[in-house]
Motif scaffolding. Structure first.
Motif, PDB file in Angstrom:
ATOM      1  N   PHE A 100      94.987  70.616  24.777  1.00 44.38           N
ATOM      2  CA  PHE A 100      97.102  70.058  24.479  1.00 44.38           C
ATOM      3  C   PHE A 100      98.183  70.048  25.090  1.00 44.38           C
ATOM      4  N   PHE A 101      97.842  69.626  26.878  1.00 45.30           N
ATOM      5  CA  PHE A 101      98.331  69.224  27.502  1.00 45.30           C
ATOM      6  C   PHE A 101      99.140  67.566  26.796  1.00 45.30           C
ATOM      7  N   VAL A 102      97.945  66.920  26.028  1.00 43.98           N
ATOM      8  CA  VAL A 102      97.955  65.453  26.051  1.00 43.98           C
ATOM      9  C   VAL A 102      99.136  65.987  24.365  1.00 43.98           C
ATOM     10  N   LEU A 103      99.038  66.228  23.918  1.00 43.18           N
ATOM     11  CA  LEU A 103     100.095  66.692  22.648  1.00 43.18           C
ATOM     12  C   LEU A 103     101.716  67.009  23.382  1.00 43.18           C
ATOM     13  N   LEU A 104     101.338  68.165  24.477  1.00 40.62           N
ATOM     14  CA  LEU A 104     102.847  68.650  24.590  1.00 40.62           C
ATOM     15  C   LEU A 104     103.778  67.158  25.353  1.00 40.62           C
ATOM     16  N   ALA A 105     102.301  66.417  26.423  1.00 40.39           N
ATOM     17  CA  ALA A 105     102.692  64.973  27.091  1.00 40.39           C
ATOM     18  C   ALA A 105     103.881  64.141  26.070  1.00 40.39           C
ATOM     19  N   ILE A 106     102.774  63.668  24.719  1.00 43.08           N
ATOM     20  CA  ILE A 106     103.415  62.588  23.445  1.00 43.08           C
ATOM     21  C   ILE A 106     104.442  63.589  23.343  1.00 43.08           C
ATOM     22  N   ALA A 107     104.973  64.512  22.515  1.00 44.94           N
ATOM     23  CA  ALA A 107     105.662  65.500  22.121  1.00 44.94           C
ATOM     24  C   ALA A 107     107.518  64.873  22.602  1.00 44.94           C
ATOM     25  N   THR A 108     107.172  65.940  24.295  1.00 40.34           N
ATOM     26  CA  THR A 108     108.469  65.493  25.856  1.00 40.34           C
ATOM     27  C   THR A 108     108.921  63.673  25.059  1.00 40.34           C
ATOM     28  N   GLY A 109     107.658  62.839  25.512  1.00 41.95           N
ATOM     29  CA  GLY A 109     107.899  61.944  25.863  1.00 41.95           C
ATOM     30  C   GLY A 109     108.572  61.163  24.421  1.00 41.95           C
TER      31      GLY A 109
END
Length: 402
Positions: free
Chosen positions: A58-67
């Protein structure tokens, strides 16, 4: 011919592909290794062996979306709002001392109601400080090189942030942020002798802080000889060194780590690199180091292109991001291998943790945005150059043509 080949290789690329590839590869490797390192701990704590893996995914997906969202924000916005971002950093670091969540004796996290992610203000403060420093160097670069006042002002700002971090305490972030600011000033052309004087003063201050608390002295003594007290102050380091010893050249195989079975504390966070070395061996560990080196080198190249394009804010922002990522990765790896005393620093883009992963992704997105804007500016300048050249070419008279 060399310049022509370099120009042709980058002329039609919207951004640095190697930069993006290294960052995404590190995130993917991190997800795999966090899954491998956390299964036994997660099973013992929650009954679900993939608890930390699912959260990290979930953190990886959130990081990609935020980036991806940050990628659409012009660099000019960060340039204009440097002071505002610095104020946000101060506010969050004060807030965490008042209402922060204490874990393992440190108050570093803010719990947000309804959000499954604990916010770590120190990670946000690093990004905010870099943006402020880049704007400061753009505005006062000649004075920074000549006067003590302009040279010391950003160091005083950093000192106040460092004091708030020490109260948490978070000495690892203090080292990373202070080192980053000093190297940015050095890259801006500040005299070397000023840094030598500051290094002496900081070394004296560090010695005073070390002797002020017994546990700090214990960490230093355990760092120099962890085997002397391997079941107390030297426990983490000795277990990490055992993991390195088990790994040999090719490792025990993915998922076959022994040290992650409740021997090595923080195996999926601060000491995930030791698990990488144990399961993937020296070759796998060196491959991860190579990915970090590639990321930092490409980030420096992005900053250099921006500097040559007369974009000083973008250049110093890129340099600062490269220093933060590279410095934090070096300290984390050096701690787990016994080169430095134990610090609570995650491995950027790789360790388990929402705040660190998201902010690291934002930093990579900023590098990509700088590269995109720099290449667009270069293309515009090349497209207008022939027109300018034609207007400046004098016409020949009839006698000259004859």
């Amino acid at each position: 011919m060399k310049r022509l080949s370099e120009r042709l290789s980058t002329a039609h690329q919207p951004f640095d592909g190697w930069l993006l590839l290294s960052a995404l590869t590190l995130m993917l490797v991190g997800w795999v290794m966090v899954t491998s390192a956390s299964t036994e701990v997660a099973s013992g704590l929650t009954g679900n062996p993939f608890y930390f893996s699912i959260r990290h995914g979930f953190f990886v997906l959130l990081a990609i979306a935020t980036g991806y969202a940050v990628l659409w924000v012009p660099i000019g916005w960060w340039r204009v709002n440097g002071l505002l971002l610095l104020g946000v950093a101060f506010f969050l670091l004060v807030l965490v001392l008042i209402v922060g969540r204490e874990v393992n004796g440190s108050t570093r996290w803010l719990s947000i109601p309804g959000v499954p992610v604990n916010l770590q203000p120190s990670e946000i403060a690093k990004l905010c400080l870099i943006a402020y420093m880049a704007g400061y160097l753009e505005r006062y670069l000649p004075l920074v090189r000549k006067t003590w006042g302009a040279f010391l002002r950003p160091l005083l700002v950093t000192g106040v942030l460092a004091l708030l971090l020490i109260l948490e305490p978070d000495y690892g972030s203090v080292v990373v942020m202070t080192g980053c600011v000093m190297v940015m000033l050095l890259m801006a052309g500040a005299p070397m002798w000023r840094f030598l004087l500051l290094m002496v003063l900081l070394a004296a201050l560090g010695a005073l802080l070390a002797v002020a608390e017994p546990y700090r002295m214990a960490r230093l003594t355990s760092f120099s000889d962890p085997w002397a007290d391997q079941f107390a102050s030297g426990y983490q380091l000795t277990q990490a060194l055992i993991a390195y010893g088990r790994g040999h050249w090719f490792g025990l195989g993915l998922g076959n780590s022994v040290q992650k079975l409740f021997y090595l504390p923080e195996a999926h966070t601060d000491f995930v690199f030791a698990v990488i070395a144990e399961e993937l061996g020296l070759l796998g560990a060196m491959a991860v180091v190579g990915l970090f080196a590639l990321l930092v080198i490409r980030a420096m190249a992005v900053g250099r292109r921006a500097e040559l394009a007369k974009l000083p804010f973008a250049a110093y922002l890129s340099y600062g991001i490269a220093l933060i990522i590279g410095g934090q990765a070096f300290i984390n790896i050096a701690v787990s291998t016994g080169m430095l005393p134990t610090k609570g620093l995650t491995l950027p883009l790789l360790s388990y943790g929402g705040s660190s992963l998201v902010i690291s992704a934002v930093m990579v997105a900023l590098l990509l945005r700088v590269d995109i804007e720099t290449r667009q500016a270069a293309r515009r300048s090349r497209s207008t150059a022939p027109k300018t050249a034609r207007t400046k070419t004098p016409t020949r008279s009839q006698g000259e043509r004859a």
